[in-house]
Scaffold this motif. Structure first.
Motif, mmCIF file in Angstrom:
data_model
loop_
_atom_site.group_PDB
_atom_site.id
_atom_site.type_symbol
_atom_site.label_atom_id
_atom_site.label_comp_id
_atom_site.label_asym_id
_atom_site.label_seq_id
_atom_site.Cartn_x
_atom_site.Cartn_y
_atom_site.Cartn_z
ATOM 1 N N ASP A 98 15.602 0.289 -1.731
ATOM 2 C CA ASP A 98 14.177 0.644 -1.683
ATOM 3 C C ASP A 98 13.305 -0.601 -1.548
ATOM 4 O O ASP A 98 12.292 -0.588 -0.845
ATOM 5 N N ARG A 99 13.699 -1.693 -2.201
ATOM 6 C CA ARG A 99 12.927 -2.937 -2.104
ATOM 7 C C ARG A 99 12.951 -3.468 -0.673
ATOM 8 O O ARG A 99 11.923 -3.931 -0.158
ATOM 9 N N VAL A 100 14.103 -3.391 -0.017
ATOM 10 C CA VAL A 100 14.190 -3.833 1.380
ATOM 11 C C VAL A 100 13.313 -2.945 2.265
ATOM 12 O O VAL A 100 12.598 -3.437 3.145
ATOM 13 N N HIS A 101 13.356 -1.628 2.014
ATOM 14 C CA HIS A 101 12.548 -0.701 2.820
ATOM 15 C C HIS A 101 11.053 -0.989 2.636
ATOM 16 O O HIS A 101 10.297 -1.033 3.616
ATOM 17 N N GLY B 296 5.944 -3.361 4.504
ATOM 18 C CA GLY B 296 4.880 -4.313 4.225
ATOM 19 C C GLY B 296 4.717 -5.340 5.323
ATOM 20 O O GLY B 296 3.595 -5.674 5.726
ATOM 21 N N ALA B 297 5.839 -5.849 5.833
ATOM 22 C CA ALA B 297 5.773 -6.827 6.925
ATOM 23 C C ALA B 297 5.230 -6.190 8.193
ATOM 24 O O ALA B 297 4.424 -6.796 8.915
ATOM 25 N N ARG B 298 5.642 -4.959 8.444
ATOM 26 C CA ARG B 298 5.199 -4.274 9.667
ATOM 27 C C ARG B 298 3.692 -4.025 9.659
ATOM 28 O O ARG B 298 3.032 -4.059 10.697
ATOM 29 N N ARG B 299 3.145 -3.798 8.479
ATOM 30 C CA ARG B 299 1.716 -3.491 8.370
ATOM 31 C C ARG B 299 0.870 -4.726 8.097
ATOM 32 O O ARG B 299 -0.322 -4.623 7.835
ATOM 33 N N GLY B 300 1.509 -5.912 8.126
ATOM 34 C CA GLY B 300 0.752 -7.139 7.979
ATOM 35 C C GLY B 300 0.315 -7.446 6.571
ATOM 36 O O GLY B 300 -0.690 -8.129 6.362
ATOM 37 N N PRO C 274 7.176 -2.329 18.847
ATOM 38 C CA PRO C 274 6.990 -0.957 18.375
ATOM 39 C C PRO C 274 7.018 -0.892 16.856
ATOM 40 O O PRO C 274 7.534 -1.786 16.174
ATOM 41 N N ALA C 275 6.469 0.210 16.312
ATOM 42 C CA ALA C 275 6.360 0.351 14.863
ATOM 43 C C ALA C 275 7.707 0.316 14.166
ATOM 44 O O ALA C 275 7.801 -0.048 13.005
ATOM 45 N N ALA C 276 8.768 0.713 14.859
ATOM 46 C CA ALA C 276 10.090 0.771 14.237
ATOM 47 C C ALA C 276 10.797 -0.570 14.226
ATOM 48 O O ALA C 276 11.930 -0.665 13.769
ATOM 49 N N LEU C 277 10.150 -1.616 14.736
ATOM 50 C CA LEU C 277 10.772 -2.939 14.830
ATOM 51 C C LEU C 277 9.876 -3.997 14.206
ATOM 52 O O LEU C 277 8.652 -3.871 14.205
ATOM 53 N N PHE D 75 9.515 -10.568 10.744
ATOM 54 C CA PHE D 75 10.852 -10.711 10.169
ATOM 55 C C PHE D 75 10.893 -11.899 9.208
ATOM 56 O O PHE D 75 11.416 -11.795 8.090
ATOM 57 N N VAL D 76 10.337 -13.029 9.623
ATOM 58 C CA VAL D 76 10.283 -14.208 8.758
ATOM 59 C C VAL D 76 9.486 -13.893 7.498
ATOM 60 O O VAL D 76 9.880 -14.240 6.372
ATOM 61 N N ALA D 77 8.352 -13.215 7.669
ATOM 62 C CA ALA D 77 7.533 -12.841 6.517
ATOM 63 C C ALA D 77 8.315 -11.945 5.565
ATOM 64 O O ALA D 77 8.209 -12.087 4.339
ATOM 65 N N ALA D 78 9.105 -11.020 6.118
ATOM 66 C CA ALA D 78 9.894 -10.115 5.282
ATOM 67 C C ALA D 78 10.944 -10.880 4.485
ATOM 68 O O ALA D 78 11.165 -10.597 3.294
ATOM 69 N N LEU D 79 11.618 -11.848 5.108
ATOM 70 C CA LEU D 79 12.626 -12.629 4.390
ATOM 71 C C LEU D 79 12.002 -13.424 3.247
ATOM 72 O O LEU D 79 12.566 -13.506 2.144
ATOM 73 N N ILE D 80 10.845 -14.015 3.498
ATOM 74 C CA ILE D 80 10.163 -14.773 2.449
ATOM 75 C C ILE D 80 9.767 -13.839 1.307
ATOM 76 O O ILE D 80 9.930 -14.163 0.121
ATOM 77 N N ALA D 81 9.269 -12.648 1.666
ATOM 78 C CA ALA D 81 8.877 -11.680 0.641
ATOM 79 C C ALA D 81 10.078 -11.230 -0.181
ATOM 80 O O ALA D 81 9.982 -11.046 -1.397
#
Length: 291
Positions: free
Chosen positions: A57-60, A65-69, A89-92, A98-104
């Motif tokens: 769930d945390r990864v999801h 969060g990264a997708r929505r900025g 696209p929204a699904a990617l 991606f970098v922001a998601a890894l840092i988060a």
């Protein structure tokens, strides 16, 4: 400093999202992010029979969060990011997302949870009673999270990729061949994968259907067992050869390509690793055209 480690983070993105084509959608899927997080030990989406829903769930949530900025501080890393591609696209996730998601993920990880560096150094016994906590505090800032991400999660992952077979797969000859054949390779993957990705059974089916295992299968008594063993080794190898409790049940597309190329280098008896992988990709494209 993000500029100093961006090359490594971009390398991880390319491993899972590929190189992308001008004018075509390009990015990392939710499952790609989950597999990266697991491979880097930013989250454990599987640990034996243990319920890892909290990490999944945390990864999801991080993906969304990264997708929505929502991680604007981290996303400021590259103003020209993905300039050569269409809007993601929204699904990617784009490269910057991606970098922001890894840092988060590095910042939101359970304080003291073992990292890939701990595992590589033998400080965490994954065969024992579960991941062992350390006294290491949680990152206090985005900069701290970036340092932890780079040194304790990404660097050990990329260090493994200097091993001979993996380094061959990452080399220009194989990556250029994969880029040029992306559509038929994806078609073959999609045909044999299920909703979770490419399972071991599906991988074995691809290897057999593409005639990759004919030399081994010539041994009528032991051929099937030997081929299954070598398929399993390639399948696990594409995940970093984790302990059984950490092995995932399916591969995403990038992992599948690595596993298939490793199997081709192992099974075809070519004069070099690179030649075996190129022959394997040709066989997989031939199979794709028949589907």
């Amino acid at each position: 400093d993000l500029q100093e480690v961006y090359g490594d983070l971009n390398a991880v993105f390319c491993l899972y999202a590929g190189l992308g084509r001008v004018g075509a959608p390009h990015g990392a899927t939710p499952r790609d992010l989950a597999h990266v997080a697991h491979a880097c030990r930013l989250a454990l989406v599987r640990y034996g029979a243990e319920d890892r829903r909290a990490d999944r769930d945390r990864v999801h949530r991080t993906f969304e969060g990264a997708r929505r900025g929502r991680f604007a501080e981290a996303k400021e890393c590259d103003d020209d990011d993905d300039a050569a591609t269409v809007t993601t696209p929204a699904a990617l996730l784009s490269r910057a997302e991606f970098v922001a998601a890894l840092i988060a993920l590095a910042r939101s990880a359970d304080p003291g949870a073992p990292t890939l560096l701990d595992e590589a150094q033998g400080d965490d016994d994954v065969h024992g009673e579960g991941p062992k906590k350390t006294s290491r505090p949680a990152p206090a800032s985005t900069i701290d999270a970036l340092e932890v991400l780079a040194t304790r999660h990404v660097a050990p992952l990329l260090a493994r990729r200097r091993e001979s077979v993996v380094a061959c797969f990452d080399g220009a000859a194989i990556q250029d061949a994969v880029f040029e054949r992306q559509a038929p390779l994806r078609r073959a993957f999609d045909h044999y994968a299920d909703g979770d990705g490419m399972t071991l059974a599906g991988f074995g089916s691809v290897v057999r259907a593409s005639s990759l295992g004919e030399l081994v299968l010539a041994d009528e008594e032991e051929g099937d067992r030997l081929l299954d063993d070598r398929c399993r080794a390639a399948f696990r190898g594409a995940q970093g050869a984790p302990a059984g409790v950490l092995a995932l049940d399916a591969l995403v597309f990038g992992e599948f390509l690595e596993a298939y190329c490793a199997a081709a280098a192992d099974l075809l008896g070519a004069e070099s690793c690179e030649r075996g992988m190129l022959l394997g990709l040709d066989l997989l494209c031939d199979l794709s055209m028949k589907l």
